[in-house]
Structures are given as structure tokens and as C-alpha cells.
Enzyme design. Sequence first.
Site, PDB file in Angstrom:
ATOM      1  N   CYS A   2      -4.958   1.419  -1.017  1.00  0.00           N
ATOM      2  CA  CYS A   2      -3.978   2.082  -2.190  1.00  0.00           C
ATOM      3  C   CYS A   2      -5.000   2.287  -2.558  1.00  0.00           C
ATOM      4  CB  CYS A   2      -2.873   1.391  -2.256  1.00  0.00           C
ATOM      5  SG  CYS A   2      -1.463   1.735  -2.154  1.00  0.00           S
TER       6      CYS A   2
HETATM    7  N1  GLN Z   1      -0.140   4.444   5.170  1.00  0.00           N
HETATM    8  C1  GLN Z   1      -1.516   3.511   4.885  1.00  0.00           C
HETATM    9  C2  GLN Z   1      -1.530   2.261   5.502  1.00  0.00           C
HETATM   10  O1  GLN Z   1      -0.763   1.791   5.998  1.00  0.00           O
HETATM   11  C3  GLN Z   1      -2.185   3.323   3.389  1.00  0.00           C
HETATM   12  C4  GLN Z   1      -1.321   2.953   2.955  1.00  0.00           C
HETATM   13  C5  GLN Z   1      -1.761   3.032   1.133  1.00  0.00           C
HETATM   14  O2  GLN Z   1      -1.928   4.112   0.828  1.00  0.00           O
HETATM   15  N2  GLN Z   1      -1.052   2.405   0.101  1.00  0.00           N
HETATM   16  O3  GLN Z   1      -2.556   1.176   5.259  1.00  0.00           O
END
Ligand code: GLN
Length: 239
Positions: A2
Amino acid sequence: MCRHAAWLGVPRALASLIHEPGHGLLRQSYVPRLQRHGMVNADGFGAGWYDPARAEPVRYRRTVPVWADANLPALAQTARSGCLLAAVRSASAGMPIEETATAPFTDGPWLLSHNGRVARQAVRELADPGDVESTCDSAWVAAAVFARLRAGRPLGDTLAEVVTHAGTKDPEGRLNLLACDGTSLAATAWGETLFLNLDNPDDGVLVASEPLDDRPGWQAVPDRSLILASPGGVRVQPL
Ligand code: GLN
């Protein structure tokens, strides 16, 4: 992931992305300021860097929150490199919390992080399922990127191709990728925030999901762009 960040330039400690700046990834893991999806980034973290003792990068990743790893501050103070990448994770709904779902992903000289979410179907035809280490969407994206890189495509072109392919198949997809190979760095802005700091261009370039500190030199990267950084300079181009 994230929130992610990378440095390309004169050698610096990994802590320069995580612990040293006032709003580094440690702080961004519990109080991100610009994050649009998710409140905290406590589902793991990872980092990668390059050392002359190895042909491939060193990669360290865990499923605990970055603040919970008591061994990390000393490691991050002493891991020094001219190319660093780190990320803190907020798992997207339905994604597993496991080391193999945690960035950075790596293959050969490359490190890759994905901030966003995309339907796995949107990259399925670009990746060999045997190369995908987790059911997490980001692991599928990483396998798609690495397959192209192994075939000899340049780093920036590869990110652009994978992101536009996946973004076309999944119009809701958020595809901020950050990748490096030890001497160059590439990043996409596609649905999530991204910033660039070129305050000391002779020293290097910082790329991060959100500013790591309150210095004025951070520039927001327009959505749907590609950043390419190498010792020759930095380019931002539309995707
Ligand atoms: N989709 C990815 C994960 O689940 C990245 C998540 C995100 O960027 N918050 O790790």
C-alpha cells in the site's frame, strides 16, 4: 503494497526510506496521509537492496507490521546501496497474508512492488502459473513483469506494457508499480498516488507513494504516467 518507496543514486542506508525521514515508511505504515484505500499498512513489509557481494539483490520480507520487527532498525541502518526499494502492505480484500504475497517480489536482478489492486484475470495470460508464488494479485503482476523482463524487454517498456494491458482488461484496476534492477528504476502511476523528489539530482532520485518528509521538493506525478530513472537522468512520460 500500500505504500512503497525507492532510491536510486549515491549509496544510502535502507533506513533512509523507512526510519530516518519524518514520514518514512515506518510512519506511513500506521498514519499514511494520502492513502485512498486502506487505513493502515500492517499486513507485512519488505525491502530489497543491492550488495557487491551478490549478483542478485538481497530481499527481506515479513508478514508482521514493520513496527513489530525489532531487528529491522539495525539492519536498515547498515544495509547500504545505491538502489533501494521498500514497501509496507495493506492486503487487499480476499488476498492472503503470507510472505510470498509480500513485496518486493524478485527474479534475477529485479525487484518489484505493486500498490493497488487488479483482477488476476487481467494479467493471467501474461504469466505462467508455475511462476506465480502466491494467489495474491500482486504476485500475478510480478510474474507477468518478470516473464517480459526475462525475454529481454527493457524495464520501463515492460511496466508500461503490463500496466496498460491489465488496466485495459480491468478498468477498475489500480496499478502503481515500482521496479528496479540495481542501476535503473521505473515506476507507474495508475490509480494510486505517486511522488518524485529531485531535490538533489546530483545525489539521486526518490520515488514514493507519498512524500517521506515535509521538504518542499516533492512533486506529484500525474496519474497514468511512467517514471524512468537511470544515472543519465529522470523522465516522466504519459502512459
Ligand atoms: N493488492 C495487493 C495486496 O493485496 C496490494 C495492496 C495495496 O496496494 N494495498 O497485497
